[in-house]
Write a protein that holds these residues in place. Structure first.
Motif, PDB file in Angstrom:
ATOM      1  N   GLY A 211     -53.489  76.455 -32.198  1.00 50.29           N
ATOM      2  CA  GLY A 211     -53.404  76.122 -30.780  1.00 50.29           C
ATOM      3  C   GLY A 211     -54.109  74.811 -30.468  1.00 50.29           C
ATOM      4  N   ALA A 212     -55.240  74.570 -31.146  1.00 51.47           N
ATOM      5  CA  ALA A 212     -55.967  73.320 -30.934  1.00 51.47           C
ATOM      6  C   ALA A 212     -55.141  72.121 -31.392  1.00 51.47           C
ATOM      7  N   GLN A 213     -54.459  72.274 -32.522  1.00 49.93           N
ATOM      8  CA  GLN A 213     -53.606  71.186 -33.017  1.00 49.93           C
ATOM      9  C   GLN A 213     -52.503  70.848 -32.023  1.00 49.93           C
ATOM     10  N   ARG A 214     -51.953  71.862 -31.394  1.00 53.36           N
ATOM     11  CA  ARG A 214     -50.872  71.634 -30.426  1.00 53.36           C
ATOM     12  C   ARG A 214     -51.389  70.997 -29.143  1.00 53.36           C
ATOM     13  N   LEU A 215     -52.593  71.353 -28.744  1.00 51.36           N
ATOM     14  CA  LEU A 215     -53.138  70.846 -27.483  1.00 51.36           C
ATOM     15  C   LEU A 215     -53.606  69.407 -27.596  1.00 51.36           C
ATOM     16  N   LEU A 216     -54.292  69.077 -28.694  1.00 57.26           N
ATOM     17  CA  LEU A 216     -54.967  67.796 -28.818  1.00 57.26           C
ATOM     18  C   LEU A 216     -54.009  66.713 -29.314  1.00 57.26           C
ATOM     19  N   LYS A 217     -53.841  65.679 -28.539  1.00 54.44           N
ATOM     20  CA  LYS A 217     -52.948  64.582 -28.900  1.00 54.44           C
ATOM     21  C   LYS A 217     -53.717  63.400 -29.488  1.00 54.44           C
ATOM     22  N   LYS A 218     -54.975  63.230 -29.074  1.00 53.29           N
ATOM     23  CA  LYS A 218     -55.801  62.150 -29.601  1.00 53.29           C
ATOM     24  C   LYS A 218     -56.957  62.749 -30.400  1.00 53.29           C
ATOM     25  N   ARG A 219     -57.557  61.905 -31.204  1.00 52.33           N
ATOM     26  CA  ARG A 219     -58.656  62.359 -32.037  1.00 52.33           C
ATOM     27  C   ARG A 219     -59.770  62.958 -31.183  1.00 52.33           C
ATOM     28  N   SER A 220     -60.223  64.149 -31.555  1.00 55.41           N
ATOM     29  CA  SER A 220     -61.177  64.892 -30.745  1.00 55.41           C
ATOM     30  C   SER A 220     -62.216  65.553 -31.636  1.00 55.41           C
ATOM     31  N   LEU A 221     -63.199  66.143 -30.997  1.00 55.09           N
ATOM     32  CA  LEU A 221     -64.215  66.931 -31.696  1.00 55.09           C
ATOM     33  C   LEU A 221     -63.962  68.403 -31.393  1.00 55.09           C
ATOM     34  N   VAL A 222     -63.723  69.198 -32.425  1.00 57.40           N
ATOM     35  CA  VAL A 222     -63.439  70.625 -32.283  1.00 57.40           C
ATOM     36  C   VAL A 222     -64.607  71.412 -32.869  1.00 57.40           C
ATOM     37  N   VAL A 223     -65.169  72.333 -32.079  1.00 58.46           N
ATOM     38  CA  VAL A 223     -66.284  73.166 -32.526  1.00 58.46           C
ATOM     39  C   VAL A 223     -65.826  74.623 -32.517  1.00 58.46           C
ATOM     40  N   VAL A 224     -65.769  75.232 -33.701  1.00 57.76           N
ATOM     41  CA  VAL A 224     -65.371  76.633 -33.837  1.00 57.76           C
ATOM     42  C   VAL A 224     -66.631  77.486 -33.893  1.00 57.76           C
ATOM     43  N   ILE A 225     -66.795  78.381 -32.930  1.00 54.74           N
ATOM     44  CA  ILE A 225     -67.985  79.233 -32.868  1.00 54.74           C
ATOM     45  C   ILE A 225     -67.546  80.678 -33.080  1.00 54.74           C
ATOM     46  N   SER A 226     -67.939  81.247 -34.228  1.00 52.55           N
ATOM     47  CA  SER A 226     -67.441  82.566 -34.613  1.00 52.55           C
ATOM     48  C   SER A 226     -68.358  83.159 -35.677  1.00 52.55           C
ATOM     49  N   ASP A 227     -68.214  84.466 -35.911  1.00 55.63           N
ATOM     50  CA  ASP A 227     -68.892  85.074 -37.058  1.00 55.63           C
ATOM     51  C   ASP A 227     -68.035  84.955 -38.314  1.00 55.63           C
ATOM     52  N   PHE A 228     -66.813  84.438 -38.152  1.00 57.57           N
ATOM     53  CA  PHE A 228     -65.869  84.182 -39.242  1.00 57.57           C
ATOM     54  C   PHE A 228     -65.513  85.450 -40.014  1.00 57.57           C
ATOM     55  N   PHE A 229     -65.474  86.581 -39.295  1.00 55.59           N
ATOM     56  CA  PHE A 229     -64.897  87.791 -39.870  1.00 55.59           C
ATOM     57  C   PHE A 229     -63.388  87.720 -39.654  1.00 55.59           C
ATOM     58  N   SER A 230     -62.762  86.836 -40.375  1.00 54.89           N
ATOM     59  CA  SER A 230     -61.336  86.578 -40.251  1.00 54.89           C
ATOM     60  C   SER A 230     -60.853  86.045 -41.592  1.00 54.89           C
ATOM     61  N   ILE A 231     -59.560  86.072 -41.824  1.00 50.54           N
ATOM     62  CA  ILE A 231     -59.009  85.615 -43.101  1.00 50.54           C
ATOM     63  C   ILE A 231     -57.917  84.590 -42.860  1.00 50.54           C
ATOM     64  N   ASN A 232     -57.649  83.841 -43.924  1.00 46.89           N
ATOM     65  CA  ASN A 232     -56.526  82.901 -43.948  1.00 46.89           C
ATOM     66  C   ASN A 232     -56.590  81.857 -42.839  1.00 46.89           C
ATOM     67  N   TRP A 233     -57.776  81.277 -42.634  1.00 46.04           N
ATOM     68  CA  TRP A 233     -57.942  80.218 -41.651  1.00 46.04           C
ATOM     69  C   TRP A 233     -58.157  78.854 -42.312  1.00 46.04           C
ATOM     70  N   GLU A 234     -58.305  78.843 -43.628  1.00 47.95           N
ATOM     71  CA  GLU A 234     -58.688  77.615 -44.326  1.00 47.95           C
ATOM     72  C   GLU A 234     -57.632  76.512 -44.206  1.00 47.95           C
ATOM     73  N   ASP A 235     -56.363  76.854 -44.388  1.00 40.21           N
ATOM     74  CA  ASP A 235     -55.311  75.827 -44.327  1.00 40.21           C
ATOM     75  C   ASP A 235     -55.259  75.169 -42.956  1.00 40.21           C
ATOM     76  N   GLU A 236     -55.357  75.989 -41.907  1.00 40.74           N
ATOM     77  CA  GLU A 236     -55.283  75.449 -40.553  1.00 40.74           C
ATOM     78  C   GLU A 236     -56.491  74.555 -40.249  1.00 40.74           C
ATOM     79  N   LEU A 237     -57.669  74.948 -40.751  1.00 43.67           N
ATOM     80  CA  LEU A 237     -58.854  74.112 -40.538  1.00 43.67           C
ATOM     81  C   LEU A 237     -58.702  72.790 -41.283  1.00 43.67           C
ATOM     82  N   GLY A 238     -58.159  72.845 -42.503  1.00 49.61           N
ATOM     83  CA  GLY A 238     -57.935  71.626 -43.261  1.00 49.61           C
ATOM     84  C   GLY A 238     -56.970  70.681 -42.561  1.00 49.61           C
ATOM     85  N   HIS A 239     -55.887  71.241 -42.000  1.00 52.16           N
ATOM     86  CA  HIS A 239     -54.924  70.417 -41.260  1.00 52.16           C
ATOM     87  C   HIS A 239     -55.593  69.764 -40.048  1.00 52.16           C
ATOM     88  N   LEU A 240     -56.419  70.544 -39.356  1.00 46.99           N
ATOM     89  CA  LEU A 240     -57.071  70.031 -38.149  1.00 46.99           C
ATOM     90  C   LEU A 240     -58.062  68.919 -38.500  1.00 46.99           C
TER      91      LEU A 240
END
Length: 305
Positions: A176-205
């Motif tokens: 969703g962040a990739q779709r929203l942001l059109k110019k270079r921005s600073l993205v801060v993800v705040i989580s306990d990271f109890f989630s899976i399969n997020w690495e590819d999307e973070l790398g793209h971002l």
């Protein structure tokens, strides 16, 4: 923590945010809050001393003389907070800590938001669990920031019913962040990271934006000997665990250490800066130290498109 106490802490943050804004504007992170995005302005003839990396090879070949590209710095930066509101963020052990992971995350988000206001930057936010629950498009101004914070406070102690939505999907928030942001921005993800399969999307971002992964972790809660009940806050599943056995304690500690090491490795591989923040830590001090010490560029390992 009671909502009134949490709000009392948040109200004091604007006074602390100026120090954090100064750290963000100084040293290694100076380029973040002064705008790292560069827009093409014009091309001119190459002059001795110009950086050869700025040569416009197409224009040089077309006109038979070397030309260099000139850029104009984008002074306004967008900051986007991705705040995890899933049930696991609301787990707490009153005997061991004052803050739940979500309350610590909310303090961090509020401090960054106030700092962005001090720096004159616009800020937006996604609140997410299994889905993106609420979106605040980037804007400037204290009124906008207070609306964002008060909306986030409503999720304290998981007070808004979302029983049908278990787990957190960090990948969906990053997409969703990739779709929203059109110019270079600073993205801060705040989580306990109890989630899976997020690495590819973070790398793209990270290829197009500066990203910080802020992991909120809890201290080891298994201290009482004997048979204890463990409950998964995401699903409600309960199991009995022999916490009195040294083998179980060692396995539990080892699992947490391995998870932390893996998370750090994944962030480095993606090119994101990262901070593991305990619920017992003083968030303002930790963030000021983090921004003052780290250079976000050292974590960038962008792949060529």
């Amino acid at each position: 923590m009671e909502t009134t106490d949490l709000l009392r802490n948040i109200i004091s943050l604007p006074m602390l945010s100026s120090g954090l804004a100064e750290e963000m504007l100084a040293g290694n992170f100076r380029s973040i809050f002064k705008g790292q995005g560069m827009e093409f302005d014009e091309a001119r003839h190459y002059e001795p001393g110009d950086d050869i990396r700025s040569i416009d090879w197409n224009a040089s070949a077309r006109f038979g003389n070397p030309f260099v590209k000139m850029y104009r710095e984008e002074r306004e930066l967008t900051i986007l907070l991705l705040l995890d509101i899933s049930p696991s963020m609301h787990r707490t052990n009153i005997a061991l800590q004052k803050l739940s992971p979500y309350e610590q995350a909310l303090i961090c988000a509020s401090l960054i938001a106030f700092s962005s206001d001090n720096a004159g930057q616009q800020i937006g936010a996604f609140f997410f669990d299994r889905d993106i629950e609420k979106v605040f498009p980037p804007h400037k101004g204290r009124k906008h920031i207070m609306s964002l914070i008060m909306a986030a406070v409503q999720y304290q102690n998981n007070v808004l019913p979302r029983r049908e939505k278990y787990g957190s999907d960090i990948a969906a928030a990053l997409t969703g962040a990739q779709r929203l942001l059109k110019k270079r921005s600073l993205v801060v993800v705040i989580s306990d990271f109890f989630s899976i399969n997020w690495e590819d999307e973070l790398g793209h971002l990270c290829r197009k934006h500066d990203c910080i992964a802020l992991r909120i972790s809890s201290p080891n809660e298994i201290l009482s000997p004997g048979l204890i009940t463990l409950e998964d806050p995401e699903t409600g599943v309960r199991i009995e665990a022999p916490a009195g056995l040294s083998s179980f304690r060692e396995s539990w500690t080892g699992w947490n250490e391995e998870r932390s090491t893996l998370w750090e490795s994944q962030c480095k591989k993606c090119g994101a800066a990262y901070l593991d923040l305990s619920t017992e830590a003083d968030a303002p001090s930790a963030l000021i130290k983090f921004f003052g010490r780290h250079n976000i560029n050292q974590y960038k390992r962008r792949k060529k498109l």
